[in-house]
Design a protein around this motif. Structure first.
Motif, PDB file in Angstrom:
ATOM      1  N   TYR A  32       3.094   9.798  -3.406  1.00  0.00           N
ATOM      2  CA  TYR A  32       3.075   8.357  -3.691  1.00  0.00           C
ATOM      3  C   TYR A  32       3.974   7.595  -2.722  1.00  0.00           C
TER       4      TYR A  32
ATOM      5  N   TYR B 248       2.067   7.294   0.512  1.00  0.00           N
ATOM      6  CA  TYR B 248       1.002   6.297   0.353  1.00  0.00           C
ATOM      7  C   TYR B 248       1.576   4.884   0.495  1.00  0.00           C
TER       8      TYR B 248
ATOM      9  N   ASP C 165      -7.616  -3.562   3.230  1.00  0.00           N
ATOM     10  CA  ASP C 165      -6.302  -3.053   2.832  1.00  0.00           C
ATOM     11  C   ASP C 165      -5.165  -3.943   3.304  1.00  0.00           C
TER      12      ASP C 165
ATOM     13  N   SER D  93      -5.735  -7.569   0.871  1.00  0.00           N
ATOM     14  CA  SER D  93      -6.088  -7.617  -0.562  1.00  0.00           C
ATOM     15  C   SER D  93      -4.901  -7.974  -1.452  1.00  0.00           C
ATOM     16  N   GLN D  94      -3.699  -7.575  -1.062  1.00  0.00           N
ATOM     17  CA  GLN D  94      -2.517  -7.860  -1.884  1.00  0.00           C
ATOM     18  C   GLN D  94      -2.121  -9.330  -1.830  1.00  0.00           C
TER      19      GLN D  94
ATOM     20  N   ASN E 212     -14.090  -3.889 -13.116  1.00  0.00           N
ATOM     21  CA  ASN E 212     -13.327  -3.676 -11.880  1.00  0.00           C
ATOM     22  C   ASN E 212     -12.323  -2.550 -12.103  1.00  0.00           C
ATOM     23  N   GLN E 213     -12.819  -1.319 -12.109  1.00  0.00           N
ATOM     24  CA  GLN E 213     -11.967  -0.187 -12.444  1.00  0.00           C
ATOM     25  C   GLN E 213     -11.647   0.733 -11.262  1.00  0.00           C
ATOM     26  N   TRP E 214     -12.226   0.483 -10.109  1.00  0.00           N
ATOM     27  CA  TRP E 214     -12.004   1.355  -8.960  1.00  0.00           C
ATOM     28  C   TRP E 214     -11.081   0.667  -7.968  1.00  0.00           C
ATOM     29  N   THR E 215     -10.172   1.409  -7.367  1.00  0.00           N
ATOM     30  CA  THR E 215      -9.195   0.774  -6.475  1.00  0.00           C
ATOM     31  C   THR E 215      -9.844   0.174  -5.238  1.00  0.00           C
ATOM     32  N   TYR E 216     -10.828   0.860  -4.641  1.00  0.00           N
ATOM     33  CA  TYR E 216     -11.476   0.286  -3.454  1.00  0.00           C
ATOM     34  C   TYR E 216     -12.169  -1.016  -3.819  1.00  0.00           C
TER      35      TYR E 216
ATOM     36  N   ALA F 132     -11.521  -3.072  -6.234  1.00  0.00           N
ATOM     37  CA  ALA F 132     -10.518  -4.098  -6.504  1.00  0.00           C
ATOM     38  C   ALA F 132      -9.985  -4.688  -5.195  1.00  0.00           C
ATOM     39  N   ARG F 133      -9.717  -3.829  -4.205  1.00  0.00           N
ATOM     40  CA  ARG F 133      -9.242  -4.318  -2.903  1.00  0.00           C
ATOM     41  C   ARG F 133     -10.316  -5.162  -2.213  1.00  0.00           C
TER      42      ARG F 133
END
Length: 188
Positions: free
Chosen positions: A29, A32, A90, A93-94, A105-109, A111-112
């Motif tokens: 983590y 990452y 990437d 997105s933040q 909207n449950q997947w990280t990609y 969501a980004r």
């Protein structure tokens, strides 16, 4: 995650000291977060340079495997040949404020991707091009949601189907059309 990983590792390899797995998870983590920080810093650097030079910024959004030049056919390079700067979802997105989507909207990609599209809507010099592979069934859902987010924000939606590219001529035409439409929008 540590508990689940411990169970998986012990099922496959026998007993492993809990501390080792916990340390590995923390290290993963941490790496990452360092990686994402580098991507965001580089994206900010590219955007600042593009804005200083008065160039358009394209968020080239795709699944992680679309980064491979053998998969994406050098589309990033084609975009830069039109004078635009390229960043990934990437890297922006933040920057979007949280918002509701019309799909789960449950997947990280995903969501980004949605957040990057939303952020593009708040930036007059930024647009999004989505790379899709219809071998990945959920891309049918992401394209509809991304298109709707951009449409609501007054942006054009451009999709390039990676698995349909046999030559870059068709991609070049799509991109040329995108940039011509963006120029026309700016003139009105």
């Amino acid at each position: 995650f540590t508990k689940k990983m411990t169970a998986v590792m012990e099922r496959e390899f026998g007993p492993i000291p809990h501390g080792e797995i916990k340390a590995a998870v923390e290290a993963a983590y941490g790496e990452y977060e360092r990686h994402m920080k580098q991507i965001r810093e580089k994206g900010a650097e590219i955007m600042a340079a593009a804005r200083k030079e008065g160039r358009r910024i394209i968020v080239l959004a795709g699944r992680p495997y679309h980064v491979d030049p053998e998969v994406n056919h050098g589309i990033d390079t084609l975009i830069t040949q039109f004078g635009a700067a390229v960043v990934t979802e990437d890297s922006v997105s933040q920057l979007a404020e949280p918002f509701k989507t019309t799909v789960l909207n449950q997947w990280t990609y995903h969501a980004r991707l949605y957040a990057a599209a939303k952020y593009c809507c708040s930036q007059p010099d930024m647009d999004l091009v989505q790379l899709v592979s219809f071998g990945c069934g959920v891309d049918a859902i992401t394209t509809d949601e991304t298109r709707e987010i951009l449409r609501e924000g007054g942006k054009l939606y451009t999709q390039l189907k990676i698995d349909e590219i046999t030559n870059l001529g068709a991609v070049r035409i799509r991109l040329r059309s995108l940039f011509a439409a963006l120029e026309e929008q700016e003139e009105t």
